[in-house]
Every structure is written in structure tokens, then in C-alpha cells.
Design a protein around this motif. Structure first.
Motif, PDB file in Angstrom:
ATOM      1  N   VAL A   1      37.613  11.546  -4.843  1.00 25.25           N
ATOM      2  CA  VAL A   1      38.792  12.286  -5.322  1.00 25.25           C
ATOM      3  C   VAL A   1      39.960  11.329  -5.542  1.00 25.25           C
ATOM      4  N   THR A   2      40.039  10.300  -4.718  1.00 24.85           N
ATOM      5  CA  THR A   2      41.124   9.337  -4.919  1.00 24.85           C
ATOM      6  C   THR A   2      40.810   8.348  -6.044  1.00 24.85           C
ATOM      7  N   ARG A   3      39.534   8.110  -6.333  1.00 28.70           N
ATOM      8  CA  ARG A   3      39.174   7.099  -7.329  1.00 28.70           C
ATOM      9  C   ARG A   3      39.041   7.654  -8.747  1.00 28.70           C
ATOM     10  N   CYS A   4      38.512   8.874  -8.870  1.00 29.49           N
ATOM     11  CA  CYS A   4      38.256   9.422 -10.205  1.00 29.49           C
ATOM     12  C   CYS A   4      39.557   9.948 -10.820  1.00 29.49           C
ATOM     13  N   GLU A   5      39.839   9.547 -12.039  1.00 25.68           N
ATOM     14  CA  GLU A   5      41.040  10.049 -12.703  1.00 25.68           C
ATOM     15  C   GLU A   5      40.847  11.492 -13.149  1.00 25.68           C
ATOM     16  N   ARG A   6      39.633  11.805 -13.606  1.00 25.94           N
ATOM     17  CA  ARG A   6      39.346  13.180 -14.043  1.00 25.94           C
ATOM     18  C   ARG A   6      38.571  13.898 -12.932  1.00 25.94           C
TER      19      ARG A   6
END
Lengths: 75, 169
Positions: free
Chosen positions: A36-41
Motif C-alpha cells: 500500500v505504501t509502494r504502489c501508486e495505484r
């Protein structure tokens, strides 16, 4: 004390296989928060979480089995 | 319409993110991300407490290093600590002072008070401590991410200043 309070005060008795299975939700939590912190979408999160969760779980169990085999050979 | 991230100071975002995991993201407009983070960390932390019992899971006198990790979970750890302390205090025998009770192990306390159900077996106590500690440590990642996302306008200004034409790449 009410039932909910008692639930968080009284420990749960867990056996051998249950200890090993408790790795699964912990790895899922780590995977979710990390992705959740890494994915932009956010639409990409479920697939990424699934892949990471499988990777961690397989890796951890592989390490566990490896150490168990070493223990059996040494002891 | 002003950017919500620009209206909040970074320290406030950091404190919010520590106190309530996910609140930092919520405050900068990442509502869904914040809710997912809050639900996941809360489930991990309180799941751990439910496994091992609050008295032996959040126990700074006996598990000080783990407690530091748990404290990174902010409000969850503070609430669990308060519940654990009040719960331990209720178990005290009448002739014990609070400091004497804190120097005793949970098993000793339980034997003294006759409440064996207050303590957990080795396995559940250790697993519960790991759950709560990991939940707290995950919140460090969340706090840092909230701060970086909250500072996004600042990062855009830096990129604009570094690009030759002054345009955002």
C-alpha cells in the motif's frame, strides 16, 4: 469484565501446527502495508500483495524446513 | 482549491501518522490508503493482543525492547499499555505495592493471585509479542511514507527547479 474485554485479557491456547499457521496472517499484514505504501495505484495492490505474500511465506517455510533438517542432522 | 497536503504541516502529519496509523495518509487526502493501513495495523496489533492476552503481551517491565517496537504503533500501544497496567493492578494482592508487583513475572503474579488464566503459555505469549511488535514497526514505514507523500508539493518544486526548461518532467 465484559466479553470483549475478556477476549483481549485471556490468552488463547495454541498448539504446534497453529503456531506455524499464525505466520500466514502476519505475512499478509506485512505484505499489505508494504505494498500500500509502494504502489501508486491502489488497483495494483491486490496482485502485488498476493505475489509478495506467497514469496514471504514460501521463503519463511523453506528457511524453517532447512533449519529443522540441520537440527535433525546435528542433534 | 488549495492542495490538502499543503495546508497541513509535516510535523502534524507525522504525529497523526504515529498516533493513529493511517491517519497521516487520510489527512493528506489519501483516504482509501489510510483506511487500509489503519485496518491492517489495527488487526495485526489487536490480533496479537487477543492471542497472548494484554498482560503478557504489552509488558514494558519484562519486554522493554519489544515495547519500544510496540510503541511505534502509537495509540494502539498506549491503549493496550493502559489496559494491561490496570488489569495487572486489579490482580494485586492487598499487601503488595505496585512496584513489588511490577518486579514479579506474570506467572508469579498469577500464582499469587490465583488467576492462572491471566498468563499465557510460552508459544502464544511470544507470538503475540511478535505480532504487536511487527505492527508497531510497520507503522514506522507508514509514517515515513505519509511524510514523503505529504511533502509532494515540495518534491515537485525541486524537480521543476532542476529541469532545464523549468517544466515538470
Amino acid at each position: 469484565m465484559n466479553a470483549i474485554g475478556e477476549f483481549f485479557v485471556t490468552p488463547i491456547e495454541i498448539g504446534g501446527i497453529q503456531k506455524a499457521l499464525l505466520l500466514l496472517p502476519l505475512c499478509l499484514s506485512i505484505s499489505i502495508v508494504y505494498k500500500v505504501t509502494r504502489c501508486e495505484r491502489l488497483a495494483d495492490v491486490p496482485a502485488a500483495v498476493g505475489a509478495l505474500w506467497v514469496t514471504i511465506v514460501v521463503g519463511m517455510y523453506a528457511v524453517g524446513v532447512g533449519l529443522w533438517v540441520v537440527y535433525l542432522l546435528v542433534v | 482549491m488549495p492542495d490538502p497536503a499543503a495546508t497541513l504541516k509535516l510535523p502534524l502529519i507525522g504525529i497523526l501518522a504515529w498516533l493513529i496509523p493511517g491517519a497521516g495518509h487520510y489527512a493528506i487526502g489519501e483516504h482509501r490508503r489510510g483506511i487500509i493501513i489503519f485496518a491492517t495495523i489495527a488487526a495485526t496489533f489487536w490480533g496479537g493482543v487477543a492471542i497472548g492476552g494484554v498482560r503478557t503481551t504489552v509488558y514494558p517491565e519484562k519486554k522493554s525492547l519489544w515495547f519500544m517496537g510496540q510503541l511505534c504503533g502509537g495509540g494502539h500501544a498506549l491503549i493496550a499499555y493502559a489496559i494491561g497496567e490496570s488489569s495487572r493492578d486489579r490482580l494485586l494482592a492487598q499487601n503488595l505495592t505496585s512496584s513489588q508487583a511490577r518486579s514479579m513475572s506474570p506467572v508469579q503474579l498469577a500464582e499469587l493471585t490465583g488467576n492462572l488464566v491471566a498468563t499465557s503459555q510460552w508459544g502464544s505469549a511470544e507470538i503475540a509479542t511478535v505480532y504487536t511488535g511487527v505492527a508497531g514497526l510497520l507503522n514506522i514505514l507508514v509514517i515515513l511514507d505519509a511524510l514523503v507523500r505529504g511533502d509532494a508539493p515540495h518534491q515537485r518544486r525541486i524537480r521543476r527547479a532542476r529541469s532545464p526548461a523549468g517544466a515538470i518532467p
